[in-house]
Design a protein around this motif. Structure first.
Motif, mmCIF file in Angstrom:
data_model
loop_
_atom_site.group_PDB
_atom_site.id
_atom_site.type_symbol
_atom_site.label_atom_id
_atom_site.label_comp_id
_atom_site.label_asym_id
_atom_site.label_seq_id
_atom_site.Cartn_x
_atom_site.Cartn_y
_atom_site.Cartn_z
ATOM 1 N N TRP B 12 0.840 -1.108 -0.009
ATOM 2 C CA TRP B 12 -0.122 -0.040 -0.011
ATOM 3 C C TRP B 12 0.786 1.238 -0.158
ATOM 4 C CZ3 TRP B 12 -4.752 -0.821 3.947
ATOM 5 C CH2 TRP B 12 -5.685 -1.977 3.409
ATOM 6 N N LYS B 14 2.897 4.282 -1.042
ATOM 7 C CA LYS B 14 3.121 4.882 -2.549
ATOM 8 C C LYS B 14 4.366 5.560 -2.369
ATOM 9 C CE LYS B 14 -1.627 5.042 -3.516
ATOM 10 N NZ LYS B 14 -3.179 5.664 -3.220
ATOM 11 N N ILE B 18 6.399 10.988 3.636
ATOM 12 C CA ILE B 18 5.919 11.959 4.786
ATOM 13 C C ILE B 18 6.233 11.402 6.085
ATOM 14 C CG2 ILE B 18 3.719 12.899 5.897
ATOM 15 C CD1 ILE B 18 2.257 12.783 3.263
ATOM 16 N N GLU B 50 1.914 6.563 11.532
ATOM 17 C CA GLU B 50 0.688 6.041 11.330
ATOM 18 C C GLU B 50 -0.474 7.201 11.007
ATOM 19 O OE1 GLU B 50 -0.718 3.399 14.480
ATOM 20 O OE2 GLU B 50 -2.858 3.213 13.330
ATOM 21 N N LEU B 51 -0.346 8.216 12.002
ATOM 22 C CA LEU B 51 -1.248 9.123 11.837
ATOM 23 C C LEU B 51 -1.135 10.051 10.455
ATOM 24 C CD1 LEU B 51 -1.294 10.899 15.238
ATOM 25 C CD2 LEU B 51 -2.731 8.846 14.463
ATOM 26 N N ARG B 52 -0.059 9.976 10.075
ATOM 27 C CA ARG B 52 0.326 10.831 8.774
ATOM 28 C C ARG B 52 0.324 10.139 7.435
ATOM 29 N NH1 ARG B 52 3.760 14.487 11.843
ATOM 30 N NH2 ARG B 52 2.478 16.067 13.049
ATOM 31 N N CYS B 53 0.218 8.773 7.628
ATOM 32 C CA CYS B 53 0.403 7.994 6.369
ATOM 33 C C CYS B 53 -0.874 8.199 5.596
ATOM 34 C CB CYS B 53 0.617 6.464 6.621
ATOM 35 S SG CYS B 53 0.817 5.690 5.217
ATOM 36 N N PRO B 54 -0.860 8.686 4.503
ATOM 37 C CA PRO B 54 -2.149 8.862 3.658
ATOM 38 C C PRO B 54 -2.445 7.559 3.011
ATOM 39 C CG PRO B 54 -0.493 10.186 2.739
ATOM 40 C CD PRO B 54 0.017 9.327 3.591
ATOM 41 N N ASP B 55 -1.749 6.273 3.040
ATOM 42 C CA ASP B 55 -1.934 5.284 2.576
ATOM 43 C C ASP B 55 -2.098 4.067 3.367
ATOM 44 O OD1 ASP B 55 -1.991 6.090 -0.335
ATOM 45 O OD2 ASP B 55 -0.009 6.635 0.294
ATOM 46 N N TYR B 56 -2.320 4.295 4.647
ATOM 47 C CA TYR B 56 -2.517 3.230 5.652
ATOM 48 C C TYR B 56 -1.450 2.098 5.678
ATOM 49 C CZ TYR B 56 -6.618 6.046 4.834
ATOM 50 O OH TYR B 56 -7.664 6.998 4.704
ATOM 51 N N TYR B 59 1.857 1.410 10.528
ATOM 52 C CA TYR B 59 1.241 1.714 11.825
ATOM 53 C C TYR B 59 1.570 0.775 12.941
ATOM 54 C CZ TYR B 59 -0.843 -2.959 10.394
ATOM 55 O OH TYR B 59 -1.010 -4.348 10.253
#
Lengths: 273, 65, 376
Positions: B12, B14, B18, B50-56, B59
């Motif tokens: 997942w 990309k 970030i 985890e909070l700022r990963c746009p793609d999950y 974590y």
């Protein structure tokens, strides 16, 4: 295997999502899911309504009752859902163009009615899905594919617009400041009345590239340095606040809610018997 | 801290970077367009990635969950 | 106990029919000559536990009604020409997302603002082709106040049973006509509801021989996705050509395969008629006047063929008649819209003439008789 939160709140078989690398929408969508979780809502009673555009693809990924509607009309559809069944928690996910250009009329009138919807605007300052045209929130002077010489429109301040139209809770957060954004959405959901939360997103692919904002990371750094919590801003000088964007809760008041008032009409007419 | 684990889902990721850029301990890096934990010893499992990963794609997993 | 017989406007009878059919939600925007539908809905709905909302514009009117339908309520919106144009995009949305809704269009003279208080049937083609893309649609047109009542019930039945937008194509003549109307109680009417089921993730799947997927209202625990994008059986978007082709075919087949059950028309004195007048809606009243006049003259035998379901068009019935009669005259309050359908069906079986009016006045029985003497 995704995290527990994602597994519970998202349709994991639809992931990874379609958004570009570095796009803030994924972060904001997770914030909405976390806020719903924090409110302890029954997912069967949560409805996500969206319009058209990058932001509005969120509905398809989220594991609730999801209604992906036509461009600009999400709030109007949501009004029907909420009035039909006020027991549902209705959250609208929309974009800057969807909510304030083609759907601007629906936005201000839903604010005016104070119907209990929570509208989260994923604002990336551009039309992303169609390839980078300027939107009502593209800053004055910035570029889009349809503003090749710089945008001469002035942009909306969405929470201010909503507040002046009658919204009883307005707030602004960013994709970078995650805990704050989650809390703002959570408060919006808990607020009994119309809530609008603007989430400043990041569009590295179009807005960033068109306006030489650097990489996705550079754009998040910009948010980190230029978005100031309203409470903190009170202690800052005018010079220090020059060019800064205020975040946090912008306004809140209590006013009778629309569906409550309509249920009262039904009672008066004897329609509840 | 011992009962937490950093999990990465490269499928997942990309590669936006970030997580690595804002990691307070600088334990993450983008290698061949995917995130990697390059310094496990210094990772404090704070979960900001985890909070700022746009793609999950990254974590913190708590053991026993 | 209220009496069953009332002196009502067509617009008012439409609302009473809707309530009898189980309408629980109305959203719309004021527009002449349909406004009485909104006004009476505002009075009546809360009395029966339903909801009325006046939205900020025509588009919001249909959007809110569709939202309410997804939440499980029978929903309606009403408008007139300019507003009908504005609603078109969401009519397409209702078609592809398969959301039951009744849309009333009380036609007025156009184009544009046109003649807001004058009769017209200028929306006949728009009612079928107004939204973009190929889509299924049922359009029903009443000719009397009683039909405004009875056929509104039928509109709801069709919308709910087939999960399609049904358009009730009224016109200013029937909308503002006042006549006696029997308010038949729901228990004496056939009332259809949407077929509810446990869809368990297969939101748009149908069993063999069926065309309409089962429905579950939002909030009842199914948690599915609704979209205007082409989608597979699970309700999620797809670009797969085979899936989109099959979905499109099923959408069209919902109506195509059941059209014999859907289509309704009236044949009056057609058996041995020399001239058959094809007409619908309010125009039929002038035609009936002409027939009455003609009956006094024994040399002219006139019949009337009146499609009630104007889309799908009752083509087989008309084709049969066109082989027996000597002439067909199409009468409409436009420049010839259903005329095109009639010509398509009749071919060379008999000559087809047209009489229309677009100046805001109604066709009179005299206009029609004069035309007949000219062409026959």
């Amino acid at each position: 295997m995704p995290s527990k939160l994602i597994e519970k709140t998202m349709r994991v078989n639809r992931l990874p999502h379609i958004w570009c690398p570095g796009c803030g929408h994924g972060i904001l969508m997770r914030d909405v899911a976390q806020a719903i979780e924090n409110c302890g809502l029954d997912p069967d009673k949560v409805v996500i309504v969206s319009g058209i555009g990058c932001s509005s693809r969120a509905a398809g990924y989220m594991n609730y009752n999801t209604l992906h509607t036509t461009h600009g009309r999400a709030i109007a559809f949501a009004t029907g859902v909420k009035l039909a069944n006020p027991e549902l928690t209705v959250i609208v996910i929309t974009g800057d163009g969807d909510a304030t250009a083609i759907g601007g009329n629906h936005l201000i009138h839903a604010c005016r009615r104070n119907i209990d919807l929570t509208v989260v605007v994923f604002n990336n300052n551009i039309y992303g899905m169609t390839g980078g045209q300027y939107s009502p929130t593209t800053p004055h002077g910035e570029k889009g594919t349809t503003a090749p010489y710089g945008n001469i429109d002035y942009n909306f301040d969405i929470p201010k617009l909503a507040e002046s139209a009658g919204a009883t809770y307005t707030a602004r957060g960013t994709a970078f400041h995650v805990p704050q954004m989650i809390k703002l959405i959570e408060n919006g959901i808990k607020h009994h009345g119309f809530s609008l939360i603007e989430g400043l997103s990041v569009c590295p692919t179009y807005y960033g590239r068109k306006n030489k904002k650097g990489s996705a990371v550079d754009m998040y750094n910009w948010q980190k340095e230029n978005c100031i919590d309203a409470a903190k801003a009170q202690k800052m000088s005018a010079e220090e606040l020059e060019g800064k964007i205020l975040t946090g809760e912008m306004s809140r008041c209590e006013k009778p809610e629309y569906t409550d008032m309509y249920m009262e009409i039904i009672r008066k007419c004897g329609g509840d018997k | 801290m011992e009962n937490k684990k950093l999990v990465i889902n490269p499928a997942w990721c990309k590669g936006c970077g970030i997580c690595a850029a804002f990691c307070p301990k600088e334990v993450l890096a983008i290698v061949h367009e995917k995130v990697q934990l390059i310094n496990e010893a210094d990772c404090i499992k704070c979960g900001l990635c985890e909070l700022r990963c746009p793609d999950y794609a990254i974590y913190i997993e708590k053991e026993g969950e | 106990m209220a009496t069953r017989f009332h002196l009502l406007q067509g617009n008012e009878a439409c609302v009473e029919g809707a309530i009898a059919a189980g309408m629980k939600f109305y959203a719309g925007y004021p527009i002449t000559p349909s406004t009485e539908i909104a006004e009476r809905s505002a009075v009546r709905l809360p009395q029966v536990g339903g909801k009325f909302i006046q939205m900020e514009d025509e588009i919001a009117g249909i959007a809110a009604a569709l939202g309410a339908s997804v939440a499980g309520l029978k929903a309606m919106t009403a408008t007139s020409g300019p507003g009908f144009s504005l609603k078109q995009e969401n009519i397409g949305y209702a078609s592809i997302a398969e959301i039951p809704i009744v849309i009333v269009d009380v036609q007025r003279a156009g184009p544009s603002t046109g003649l807001p208080t004058s009769p017209s049937q200028g929306d006949y083609m728009q009612s079928k082709w107004g939204t973009h893309g190929d889509h299924p649609v049922i359009v029903i047109s009443p000719s009397s106040v009683q039909e405004c009542y009875n056929l509104t019930v039928r509109c709801f039945n069709m919308a709910e049973r087939f999960r399609v937008p049904v358009i009730f194509l009224m016109d200013e003549i029937v909308g503002h006509l006042r006549e006696g109307c029997e308010l038949i109680p729901p228990e004496e009417l056939e009332i259809n509801n949407r077929i509810e089921g446990n869809i368990t993730g297969m939101t748009y799947a149908v069993s063999e021989g069926n065309y309409v997927p089962e429905f579950a209202a939002f909030g009842e625990g199914e948690r599915y996705n609704v979209t205007g994008l082409f989608h597979d059986d699970t309700g999620f978007p797809t670009n797969d050509n085979t899936i989109t082709r099959n979905q499109e075919r099923r959408l069209m087949d919902k109506i195509r395969m059941r059209r014999d059950r859907i289509m309704q028309w009236e044949e009056k004195d057609c058996e041995d008629a020399d001239v058959i007048i094809v007409c619908y809606g309010g125009t039929a009243r002038s035609v009936m006047g002409a027939m009455e006049e003609a009956s006094k003259m024994d040399f002219l035998k006139i019949g009337m063929f009146r499609p009630i379901t104007v889309w799908p068009f009752p083509e087989k019935a008309l084709e049969k008649l066109s082989k027996k009669c000597k002439h067909i005259l199409v009468a409409e309050h436009n420049n010839g819209q259903m005329l095109l359908e009639v010509q398509r069906v009749v071919k060379d079986n008999c000559p087809v003439s047209f009489i229309g009016k677009i100046d805001g006045t109604t066709l009179t029985p005299d206009d029609i008789l004069t035309k007949i003497t000219e062409v026959y």
